[in-house]
Design a protein around this motif. Structure first.
Motif, short mmCIF file in Angstrom:
data_model
loop_
_atom_site.label_atom_id
_atom_site.label_comp_id
_atom_site.label_asym_id
_atom_site.label_seq_id
_atom_site.Cartn_x
_atom_site.Cartn_y
_atom_site.Cartn_z
N LEU A 159 51.19 34.60 30.97
CA LEU A 159 51.09 34.61 29.51
C LEU A 159 49.92 35.43 28.97
CD1 LEU A 159 52.34 33.58 26.90
CD2 LEU A 159 50.93 31.52 27.10
N PRO A 160 48.72 35.40 29.60
CA PRO A 160 47.62 36.22 29.07
C PRO A 160 47.89 37.72 29.10
CG PRO A 160 46.76 34.50 30.49
CD PRO A 160 48.25 34.48 30.66
N MET A 161 48.79 38.19 29.96
CA MET A 161 49.04 39.64 30.05
C MET A 161 49.52 40.23 28.72
SD MET A 161 50.70 40.47 33.76
CE MET A 161 49.76 40.31 35.27
N GLY A 192 42.51 52.02 23.43
CA GLY A 192 41.36 51.14 23.49
C GLY A 192 40.89 50.92 24.91
N ASP A 193 39.96 50.01 25.08
CA ASP A 193 39.40 49.69 26.39
C ASP A 193 40.34 48.71 27.10
OD1 ASP A 193 37.91 49.18 28.61
OD2 ASP A 193 36.22 48.25 27.55
N THR A 194 40.95 49.16 28.19
CA THR A 194 41.93 48.34 28.92
C THR A 194 41.33 47.68 30.15
OG1 THR A 194 42.67 50.26 30.23
CG2 THR A 194 43.82 49.83 28.15
N THR A 195 40.00 47.68 30.26
CA THR A 195 39.35 47.14 31.47
C THR A 195 39.72 45.69 31.71
OG1 THR A 195 37.47 48.62 31.12
CG2 THR A 195 37.14 46.76 32.61
N VAL A 196 39.68 44.88 30.65
CA VAL A 196 39.93 43.44 30.80
C VAL A 196 41.35 43.18 31.26
CG1 VAL A 196 40.06 41.22 29.60
CG2 VAL A 196 38.18 42.80 29.11
N THR A 197 42.34 43.82 30.59
CA THR A 197 43.74 43.57 30.95
C THR A 197 44.07 44.12 32.34
OG1 THR A 197 46.03 43.76 30.19
CG2 THR A 197 44.63 45.68 29.86
N ARG A 198 43.45 45.23 32.72
CA ARG A 198 43.67 45.77 34.06
C ARG A 198 43.07 44.85 35.12
NH1 ARG A 198 44.70 51.38 34.96
NH2 ARG A 198 45.25 52.50 33.06
N MET A 199 41.86 44.35 34.86
CA MET A 199 41.22 43.45 35.81
C MET A 199 42.01 42.15 35.92
SD MET A 199 38.76 44.81 37.38
CE MET A 199 38.16 43.30 38.14
N TYR A 200 42.52 41.67 34.79
CA TYR A 200 43.30 40.44 34.84
C TYR A 200 44.57 40.63 35.66
CZ TYR A 200 45.64 36.15 33.61
OH TYR A 200 46.27 34.93 33.70
N LEU A 202 44.94 42.71 38.10
CA LEU A 202 44.53 42.82 39.50
C LEU A 202 44.27 41.44 40.10
CD1 LEU A 202 43.80 44.95 41.70
CD2 LEU A 202 41.44 44.77 40.91
N VAL A 203 43.56 40.59 39.35
CA VAL A 203 43.26 39.24 39.83
C VAL A 203 44.54 38.43 39.98
CG1 VAL A 203 42.14 37.06 39.23
CG2 VAL A 203 40.92 39.22 38.89
N THR A 204 45.45 38.55 39.02
CA THR A 204 46.72 37.82 39.08
C THR A 204 47.52 38.23 40.30
OG1 THR A 204 46.79 37.67 36.66
CG2 THR A 204 48.85 37.29 37.84
N ALA A 205 47.58 39.54 40.55
CA ALA A 205 48.30 40.02 41.72
C ALA A 205 47.69 39.48 43.01
CB ALA A 205 48.30 41.55 41.74
N PHE A 206 46.36 39.43 43.05
CA PHE A 206 45.68 38.89 44.24
C PHE A 206 46.02 37.42 44.43
CE2 PHE A 206 42.14 36.56 46.14
CZ PHE A 206 41.97 37.25 47.33
N VAL A 207 45.93 36.65 43.34
CA VAL A 207 46.19 35.21 43.41
C VAL A 207 47.61 34.94 43.91
CG1 VAL A 207 46.47 33.11 42.03
CG2 VAL A 207 44.47 34.57 41.69
N VAL A 208 48.56 35.70 43.36
CA VAL A 208 49.97 35.45 43.67
C VAL A 208 50.33 36.00 45.05
CG1 VAL A 208 52.35 35.94 43.00
CG2 VAL A 208 50.65 35.39 41.25
N THR A 263 51.40 51.65 43.95
CA THR A 263 51.62 53.00 43.43
C THR A 263 51.31 53.09 41.94
OG1 THR A 263 53.97 52.47 43.15
CG2 THR A 263 53.33 53.66 45.15
N GLN A 264 51.56 52.00 41.20
CA GLN A 264 51.24 52.01 39.77
C GLN A 264 49.74 52.16 39.54
OE1 GLN A 264 52.79 51.96 36.79
NE2 GLN A 264 54.78 52.20 37.75
N ARG A 265 48.93 51.63 40.44
CA ARG A 265 47.49 51.65 40.24
C ARG A 265 46.78 52.74 41.03
NH1 ARG A 265 49.74 47.20 39.16
NH2 ARG A 265 48.90 45.68 37.67
N PHE A 266 47.27 53.03 42.22
CA PHE A 266 46.54 53.97 43.08
C PHE A 266 47.38 55.15 43.56
CE2 PHE A 266 45.26 49.51 44.05
CZ PHE A 266 44.05 49.52 43.36
#
Length: 312
Positions: A159-161, A192-200, A202-208, A263-266
Motif C-alpha cells: 500500500l505505501p508504494m 521530484g526526488d524518488t529516493t524514498v519510494t525507490r528505497m521502500y 528495495l526494502v520490500t523486495a528484500f523482505v518478500v 533488470t528494472q533497477r540495474f
C-alpha cells in the motif's frame, strides 16, 4: 520549451507504450500472449472447479493449489488484458488512479503468491517429516488463516508504494515505456526526488523475496536432513516425487520475478524491449504451466480432472 518540460503538473492520464521499439510487431506478439493467457485461465479455473466440486479434495494441499490458482489468475489478468488492448487497439491511455490501482493490485498478488509458495514448502516438510501429525498440524482452518495473513502482509507492504508515488510531482513527461504500471517505471517519470519510494521498493523486495526464499530453503534443508537419516531409496524417491512439482513451480515463479526486478533497477545495458518481453513471461508462463505440472504430478487431482474432461 525547456521551462514547459520542467513544469510540474497533474496529468489526467499516463501513456503505456507497450513494448517500445517493437510497435510494428505488437499484433504478432499478441498472438502468443493471448494464447498463453487463455490456456492459463482454463487450466487454473479447471483446478478451482474440480477442487470445489470434489469433497475428497477438500484438503490443505488442494486448498493451497486453489490459492496458487487464484494468484495466477489475478496476476495475469491484472496485466494481460490491458496489454492486449495496447497491442490490438492502440489504447495506450490509463488514468493516474487506474495506474496506481494496477500497480497496487499486481504487486499485492505477487507478494501473496510468494507467501503461498512458502506455505506449500512447509506443507511438504510436514507431509514428509511428520506424516502422522500432518492432519493435526495442517488443517483447512489453519490454511485459511495463513492465506488471510498472507493477504494482510501483502496489503500492508504494498500500500505505501502507490501512496508514496501519488505525492510526487509528474512533469510534462507522462509516457511509461512499459506495457503495465511497474513501480520503478512509474517512479522514473517523476521530476521530484524518488529516493524514498525507490528505497521502500528495495526494502520490500528484500523482505518478500529474500526472507521467503530463506524460509523455503529452511523447509527443504530440514527435509534433506531427515532423509539423510534414512537409507531407503524408495523413501527418497517418494519424497522427491512429493517435492518435484513444488520445486518446478517455485523456480518458474521466482526466476523471472528476480530477473524482472534486477533488470528494472540495474539492467541499463539490456535493451528495454528485451527487459519487457522477459518480464512479461512472469505473467504468462507460470500461470499456464502451474496447473499442468500439478495436474500431471498429483495423481488424485489428475484422476478428478479426467473425470470431468473425459465425460461423454
Amino acid at each position: 520549451m525547456a521551462a514547459f518540460n520542467l513544469t510540474p503538473f497533474d496529468p489526467s492520464t499516463f501513456i503505456l507504450m507497450g513494448i517500445p521499439g517493437l510497435e510494428a510487431a505488437h499484433v504478432w506478439i499478441s498472438i502468443p500472449f493471448s494464447m498463453f493467457y487463455i490456456i492459463g485461465l482454463l487450466g487454473n479455473f479447471m483446478v478451482l472447479f474440480v477442487v470445489g466440486k470434489e469433497q475428497t479434495l477438500h484438503k490443505p494441499m488442494y486448498l493451497l493449489l486453489c490459492m496458487l490458482a487464484l494468484t495466477d489468475i489475478s496476476m495475469s489478468t491484472s496485466v494481460i488484458p490491458k496489454a492486449l488492448c495496447i497491442f490490438w487497439f492502440n489504447l495506450k491511455g490509463i488514468t493516474v488512479g487506474g495506474c496506481f490501482t494496477q500497480m497496487f493490485f499486481l504487486h499485492t498478488v505477487i507478494v501473496v503468491q510468494s507467501a503461498v509458495l512458502v506455505t506449500m514448502s512447509f506443507d511438504r516438510y510436514v507431509a514428509i517429516c511428520n506424516p502422522l501429525r500432518y492432519a493435526t498440524i495442517l488443517t483447512n482452518t489453519r490454511i485459511a488463516k495463513l492465506g488471510l495473513l498472507s493477504l494482510i502482509r501483502a496489503v500492508l507492504l504494498i500500500l505505501p508504494m502507490p501512496l508514496l508515488l501519488s505525492r510526487l510531482p509528474f512533469c510534462a513527461n507522462h509516457i511509461i515505456p512499459h506495457m503495465y504500471c511497474e513501480h520503478i517505471a512509474v517512479a522514473k517519470m517523476s521530476c521530484g526526488d524518488t529516493t524514498v519510494t525507490r528505497m521502500y521498493g528495495l526494502v520490500t523486495a528484500f523482505v518478500v523475496i529474500v526472507l521467503d526464499l530463506m524460509f523455503i530453503a529452511l523447509s527443504y534443508g530440514l527435509i534433506i536432513r531427515d532423509l539423510l537419516k534414512i537409507s531407503s531409496k524408495e523413501v527418497h524417491q517418494k519424497a522427491l516425487n512429493t517435492c518435484t512439482s513444488h520445486i518446478c513451480v517455485m523456480l518458474m515463479s521466482y526466476t523471472p520475478c528476480l530477473f524482472s526486478y534486477l533488470t528494472q533497477r540495474f539492467g541499463q545495458g539490456i535493451a528495454p524491449d528485451v527487459q519487457i518481453i522477459l518480464a512479461s513471461l512472469y505473467f504468462l508462463v507460470p500461470p499456464m504451466l502451474n496447473p499442468i505440472i500439478y495436474g500431471v504430478k498429483t495423481k488424485e487431482l489428475c484422476d478428478k480432472v479426467g473425470k470431468y474432461t473425459c465425460r461423454r
